[in-house]
Scaffold this motif. Structure first.
Motif, PDB file in Angstrom:
ATOM      1  N   ASN A  46      81.320  65.146  45.349  1.00 30.15           N
ATOM      2  CA  ASN A  46      82.043  65.060  46.621  1.00 30.15           C
ATOM      3  C   ASN A  46      82.059  66.379  47.380  1.00 30.15           C
ATOM      4  O   ASN A  46      82.078  66.393  48.611  1.00 30.15           O
ATOM      5  CB  ASN A  46      83.485  64.596  46.369  1.00 30.15           C
ATOM      6  CG  ASN A  46      83.548  63.167  45.869  1.00 30.15           C
ATOM      7  OD1 ASN A  46      82.665  62.362  46.172  1.00 30.15           O
ATOM      8  ND2 ASN A  46      84.579  62.844  45.104  1.00 30.15           N
ATOM      9  N   GLU A  47      82.058  67.492  46.665  1.00 27.93           N
ATOM     10  CA  GLU A  47      82.166  68.793  47.324  1.00 27.93           C
ATOM     11  C   GLU A  47      80.803  69.350  47.716  1.00 27.93           C
ATOM     12  O   GLU A  47      80.598  69.780  48.846  1.00 27.93           O
ATOM     13  CB  GLU A  47      82.890  69.778  46.404  1.00 27.93           C
ATOM     14  CG  GLU A  47      84.342  69.373  46.107  1.00 27.93           C
ATOM     15  CD  GLU A  47      85.033  70.385  45.220  1.00 27.93           C
ATOM     16  OE1 GLU A  47      84.383  71.380  44.823  1.00 27.93           O
ATOM     17  OE2 GLU A  47      86.227  70.179  44.914  1.00 27.93           O
ATOM     18  N   THR A  48      79.862  69.339  46.791  1.00 29.98           N
ATOM     19  CA  THR A  48      78.556  69.957  47.060  1.00 29.98           C
ATOM     20  C   THR A  48      77.523  68.969  47.581  1.00 29.98           C
ATOM     21  O   THR A  48      76.542  69.368  48.206  1.00 29.98           O
ATOM     22  CB  THR A  48      78.010  70.596  45.778  1.00 29.98           C
ATOM     23  OG1 THR A  48      77.774  69.574  44.791  1.00 29.98           O
ATOM     24  CG2 THR A  48      79.021  71.596  45.212  1.00 29.98           C
ATOM     25  N   GLY A  49      77.740  67.687  47.328  1.00 29.31           N
ATOM     26  CA  GLY A  49      76.758  66.697  47.750  1.00 29.31           C
ATOM     27  C   GLY A  49      75.555  66.606  46.841  1.00 29.31           C
ATOM     28  O   GLY A  49      74.624  65.849  47.114  1.00 29.31           O
ATOM     29  N   ALA A  50      75.550  67.340  45.726  1.00 29.53           N
ATOM     30  CA  ALA A  50      74.410  67.346  44.809  1.00 29.53           C
ATOM     31  C   ALA A  50      74.430  66.093  43.939  1.00 29.53           C
ATOM     32  O   ALA A  50      75.491  65.572  43.596  1.00 29.53           O
ATOM     33  CB  ALA A  50      74.445  68.590  43.936  1.00 29.53           C
ATOM     34  N   PHE A  51      73.245  65.614  43.574  1.00 23.59           N
ATOM     35  CA  PHE A  51      73.127  64.448  42.708  1.00 23.59           C
ATOM     36  C   PHE A  51      73.695  64.773  41.331  1.00 23.59           C
ATOM     37  O   PHE A  51      73.385  65.799  40.739  1.00 23.59           O
ATOM     38  CB  PHE A  51      71.651  64.030  42.614  1.00 23.59           C
ATOM     39  CG  PHE A  51      71.407  62.871  41.689  1.00 23.59           C
ATOM     40  CD1 PHE A  51      72.173  61.722  41.760  1.00 23.59           C
ATOM     41  CD2 PHE A  51      70.401  62.930  40.736  1.00 23.59           C
ATOM     42  CE1 PHE A  51      71.944  60.651  40.911  1.00 23.59           C
ATOM     43  CE2 PHE A  51      70.156  61.871  39.882  1.00 23.59           C
ATOM     44  CZ  PHE A  51      70.930  60.724  39.974  1.00 23.59           C
ATOM     45  N   LYS A  52      74.539  63.892  40.781  1.00 19.96           N
ATOM     46  CA  LYS A  52      75.224  64.121  39.511  1.00 19.96           C
ATOM     47  C   LYS A  52      74.451  63.612  38.299  1.00 19.96           C
ATOM     48  O   LYS A  52      74.911  63.734  37.168  1.00 19.96           O
ATOM     49  CB  LYS A  52      76.595  63.449  39.542  1.00 19.96           C
ATOM     50  CG  LYS A  52      77.528  64.001  40.613  1.00 19.96           C
ATOM     51  CD  LYS A  52      78.749  63.127  40.803  1.00 19.96           C
ATOM     52  CE  LYS A  52      79.564  62.974  39.543  1.00 19.96           C
ATOM     53  NZ  LYS A  52      80.788  62.167  39.772  1.00 19.96           N
ATOM     54  N   GLY A  53      73.287  63.014  38.537  1.00 23.37           N
ATOM     55  CA  GLY A  53      72.530  62.450  37.415  1.00 23.37           C
ATOM     56  C   GLY A  53      73.074  61.119  36.960  1.00 23.37           C
ATOM     57  O   GLY A  53      72.860  60.716  35.817  1.00 23.37           O
TER      58      GLY A  53
END
Length: 374
Positions: free
Chosen positions: A147-154
């Motif tokens: 939610n904060e960085t927008g990076a894929f969490k896997g």
């Protein structure tokens, strides 16, 4: 007084309210009387009504004995009464049958490569069933991002068209690499499990009514469902054509391209290591009764015999097309005794002598190396 007064006065000490019948009772010296009529308001006495003598159960029984008829059971209602009661029962609405829970067709996948994309996830998971599609014809795969960085969490949610595909995907893809079929077996292994939704665990049983679909939406949905069914039929027929005809009863899995003869000659321990690795991999799918490495077959053949044909089918689906040591495995099933070439020794069903012979050869090789270094 042997009889009550002509009126009802709640303040009379001989009067009380029967909590069971909710009627006022006047207690006489010999009999009790019930008030039938209007009830008093504000504690005032009431004259609109009358007292009726209460007949005890004992007196009722005596009356029945006096007027009883031989062969007639007074406790059984008359035929018209029974008919009326049965009619009432038929008219009573039957309780609504509990709604069947909606089948779960989704799997939750974690520990995916962080650079994974929807297309390659769809390619891997579609091998085990038809994926549900959205209005645009794209597979229903949801990737979860921070939610904060927008990076894929896997993490991803993969939705199939039929619930049967869920169990198959869990059995064959859990604890495997996403890119194993391309020979990439590094990093964390995927964890595949049945998706859990909030309405499955929440104590709130209130149901939300589904949104009413427009005519255009209904037509679009019907078209998509027809397309999914067509794909399911094609997927099933393709899968059946690729599998051996003996699949229903076959218990022996044949794996080719597992090794080369040159590799066996270079490493005397390879045979034992290969057999152990294959056994451990296959035992995760079912009980294995025998593993044989055919050390005179140029195609690098290993056969695995299972106790249950269903386990052999699962192993076939998992092993066929996978990469091993840079080579793509070719798998097949058979329900007959394999006839490949191997070093003459014990019976195919018990190859402990072969392992012992290889171990002895390895010991001789070590002794030879020691002599050379002296």
């Amino acid at each position: 007084m042997s009889e009550p007064p002509a009126y009802l006065d709640p303040r009379d000490p001989a009067v009380h309210l029967d909590q069971h019948t909710q009627r006022y009772v006047w207690e006489g010296a010999e009999k009790d009387w019930e008030w039938h009529g209007r009830l008093p308001v504000g504690g005032e006495r009431q004259t609109s009504g009358r007292w009726i003598e209460v007949i005890s159960q004992e007196e009722i029984n005596k009356q029945q004995e006096v007027y009883s008829v031989a062969g007639v059971d007074e406790t059984v209602p008359a035929a018209p009464v029974i008919k009326r009661q049965q009619g009432k029962k038929r008219k009573e609405p039957e309780p609504a049958a509990p709604k069947k829970p909606k089948p779960n067709t989704a799997v939750f996948v974690s520990q995916l490569p962080l650079d994974a994309v929807v297309s390659e996830i769809a390619e891997v998971f579609s091998r085990y069933g038809v994926l549900l599609e959205n209005e645009e014809g794209e597979p229903r795969i949801k990737l979860y991002h921070d939610n904060e960085t927008g990076a894929f969490k896997g993490e991803a949610l993969v939705v199939y068209f039929k619930p049967e595909s869920v169990e198959l995907a869990i059995q064959l893809l859990d604890d495997t690499y996403l890119r194993a079929s391309k020979g990439v077996c590094t990093g964390p292994r995927m964890h595949v499990e049945r998706a859990q939704f909030q309405n499955e665990t929440s104590a709130d049983t209130s149901e939300k009514k589904p949104r009413e679909l427009s005519e255009a939406e209904r037509k679009s949905l019907k078209k998509r469902m027809s397309k999914m069914n067509s794909k399911t039929n094609d997927w099933d027929s393709d899968s059946d054509s690729e599998r051996p005809k003996a699949q229903a009863t076959a218990r022996t899995l044949i794996l080719k391209k597992m090794f080369t003869l040159a590799e066996l000659d270079e490493d005397a321990t390879l045979l034992l290591d290969l057999k152990q690795d294959v056994r451990e991999e296959c035992e995760s799918l079912g009980e294995v009764t025998n593993v044989v490495l055919w050390d005179r077959e140029p195609e690098g053949v290993i056969t695995v015999r299972f106790r249950d044909p269903a386990a052999a089918q699962r192993a076939y689906a998992k092993m066929d097309g996978r990469y091993f040591a840079g080579r793509q495995i070719v798998a097949s099933l058979t329900d007959v005794r394999p006839k490949f070439r191997k070093t003459a020794h014990a019976d195919d069903e018990d190859d402990e002598n072969d392992e012992r012979r290889r171990a002895d050869a390895f010991g001789d090789w070590l002794d030879g190396q020691g002599e050379e270094n002296k």
